[in-house]
Design a protein around this motif. Structure first.
Motif, mmCIF file in Angstrom:
data_model
loop_
_atom_site.group_PDB
_atom_site.id
_atom_site.type_symbol
_atom_site.label_atom_id
_atom_site.label_comp_id
_atom_site.label_asym_id
_atom_site.label_seq_id
_atom_site.Cartn_x
_atom_site.Cartn_y
_atom_site.Cartn_z
ATOM 1 N N THR A 124 30.284 33.568 58.871
ATOM 2 C CA THR A 124 29.737 31.960 58.659
ATOM 3 C C THR A 124 28.803 31.415 57.732
ATOM 4 O O THR A 124 29.009 29.944 57.281
ATOM 5 C CB THR A 124 28.751 32.455 60.341
ATOM 6 O OG1 THR A 124 29.409 32.911 61.373
ATOM 7 C CG2 THR A 124 28.037 31.067 60.612
ATOM 8 N N VAL A 125 27.907 31.864 57.484
ATOM 9 C CA VAL A 125 27.235 31.493 56.195
ATOM 10 C C VAL A 125 28.114 31.252 55.113
ATOM 11 O O VAL A 125 28.458 29.862 53.917
ATOM 12 C CB VAL A 125 26.708 32.888 55.242
ATOM 13 C CG1 VAL A 125 25.973 32.259 54.087
ATOM 14 C CG2 VAL A 125 25.128 32.641 56.177
ATOM 15 N N ALA A 126 29.645 31.605 54.293
ATOM 16 C CA ALA A 126 30.270 31.164 53.685
ATOM 17 C C ALA A 126 30.585 30.704 53.731
ATOM 18 O O ALA A 126 31.351 29.565 53.179
ATOM 19 C CB ALA A 126 31.479 33.109 53.610
ATOM 20 N N SER A 127 31.077 30.111 55.783
ATOM 21 C CA SER A 127 32.142 28.800 55.600
ATOM 22 C C SER A 127 31.326 27.737 55.347
ATOM 23 O O SER A 127 31.708 26.851 55.422
ATOM 24 C CB SER A 127 32.518 28.954 57.231
ATOM 25 O OG SER A 127 31.454 28.591 57.866
ATOM 26 N N ALA A 128 30.269 27.832 55.630
ATOM 27 C CA ALA A 128 28.308 26.715 55.292
ATOM 28 C C ALA A 128 28.822 26.417 53.783
ATOM 29 O O ALA A 128 27.694 25.032 53.614
ATOM 30 C CB ALA A 128 27.671 26.976 55.884
ATOM 31 N N VAL A 129 28.949 26.594 52.247
ATOM 32 C CA VAL A 129 28.128 27.057 51.348
ATOM 33 C C VAL A 129 29.423 26.382 50.378
ATOM 34 O O VAL A 129 30.970 27.143 50.581
ATOM 35 C CB VAL A 129 27.137 28.184 50.559
ATOM 36 C CG1 VAL A 129 27.172 28.572 51.795
ATOM 37 C CG2 VAL A 129 28.149 29.822 50.695
ATOM 38 N N ASP A 130 29.206 26.211 49.226
ATOM 39 C CA ASP A 130 29.404 25.321 48.704
ATOM 40 C C ASP A 130 30.457 26.285 47.532
ATOM 41 O O ASP A 130 31.358 26.085 46.962
ATOM 42 C CB ASP A 130 29.284 24.582 47.637
ATOM 43 C CG ASP A 130 28.564 23.222 48.059
ATOM 44 O OD1 ASP A 130 29.786 23.069 49.129
ATOM 45 O OD2 ASP A 130 28.077 22.244 47.916
ATOM 46 N N ASP A 131 30.054 27.297 47.407
ATOM 47 C CA ASP A 131 30.164 28.476 45.816
ATOM 48 C C ASP A 131 30.028 29.870 47.522
ATOM 49 O O ASP A 131 29.131 30.277 47.584
ATOM 50 C CB ASP A 131 29.339 28.573 45.294
ATOM 51 C CG ASP A 131 29.632 29.860 44.411
ATOM 52 O OD1 ASP A 131 30.799 30.636 45.130
ATOM 53 O OD2 ASP A 131 28.813 30.129 43.127
ATOM 54 N N PRO A 132 31.182 30.346 47.644
ATOM 55 C CA PRO A 132 30.924 31.565 48.673
ATOM 56 C C PRO A 132 30.434 33.172 48.116
ATOM 57 O O PRO A 132 30.260 33.712 48.512
ATOM 58 C CB PRO A 132 32.835 32.050 49.170
ATOM 59 C CG PRO A 132 33.064 30.436 48.915
ATOM 60 C CD PRO A 132 32.252 29.350 47.955
ATOM 61 N N THR A 133 30.451 32.250 46.776
ATOM 62 C CA THR A 133 30.117 33.997 45.294
ATOM 63 C C THR A 133 28.481 34.160 46.176
ATOM 64 O O THR A 133 28.469 35.250 46.238
ATOM 65 C CB THR A 133 30.123 33.681 44.294
ATOM 66 O OG1 THR A 133 29.785 33.018 43.181
ATOM 67 C CG2 THR A 133 32.046 33.918 43.821
#
Length: 185
Positions: A124-133
């Motif tokens: 869920t967090v990965a879907s909301a951030v510009d840099d998934p790393t």
């Protein structure tokens, strides 16, 4: 009159949730669960294999995290905080609190908490951030806030936090979660 299989399993899970909530993982016994469910202890083992399997089933929960793709970027933090408060205080809340209470002192419960983190919060967090790393670090910071809030509000019952309204907490904690999601680390 004999119980149907699904009724027996439901009775075992209800008794297990009650026992785990009251006594934690270590303080709960298969015999006590069986007694609460009015069945033979062998039936608990038949359905769940062992205490670890029963615990995993008893605290199996879906956080039902919102899809953040359609949420305004400026409202992401508030959205997550509101959602977590609603989950802790809603129907599965006792299951989640049991898991939190047990995770502090039991490896199986802590492992279950890590699994929920990895399979539910992190994507869920990965879907909301510009840099998934950066998502693992950001999700970890968000977890500190949400778990700390649950601990303070529901288990320790610290008066200022326990007495605050949902809206107050969303307004006060939302900006912190927003920073974790959107600001540079």
């Amino acid at each position: 009159m004999t119980r149907r299989s699904d009724e027996t399993k439901a009775a075992i899970l209800a008794a297990a949730r009650s026992q785990f909530a009251a006594n934690g993982f270590r303080g709960t016994t298969i015999r006590a669960i069986a007694a609460d469910a009015a069945i033979d202890p062998a039936m608990v083992m038949r359905y769940f294999g062992n205490k670890d399997g029963l615990f995993a089933a008893a605290v199996d929960t879906d956080l039902l995290l919102p899809d953040l793709v359609g949420v305004a970027r400026s409202k992401l933090g508030e959205t997550l905080v509101a959602h977590f408060i609603d989950r802790w205080e809603g129907d599965p809340g006792e299951v989640m609190l049991t898991l939190l209470r047990s995770a502090v002192s039991d490896d199986a419960a802590a492992d279950r908490m890590r699994t929920i983190f990895a399979t539910q919060l992190l994507p869920t967090v990965a879907s909301a951030v510009d840099d998934p790393t950066t998502a693992p670090h950001r999700a970890g910071l968000i977890a500190t806030q949400m778990l700390g809030l649950a601990l303070s509000r529901h288990l320790l019952r610290l008066p200022p936090v326990a007495e605050a309204s949902r809206d107050e907490l969303v307004r006060q904690i939302g900006p912190t979660v927003q920073r974790y999601l959107r600001h540079p680390l």
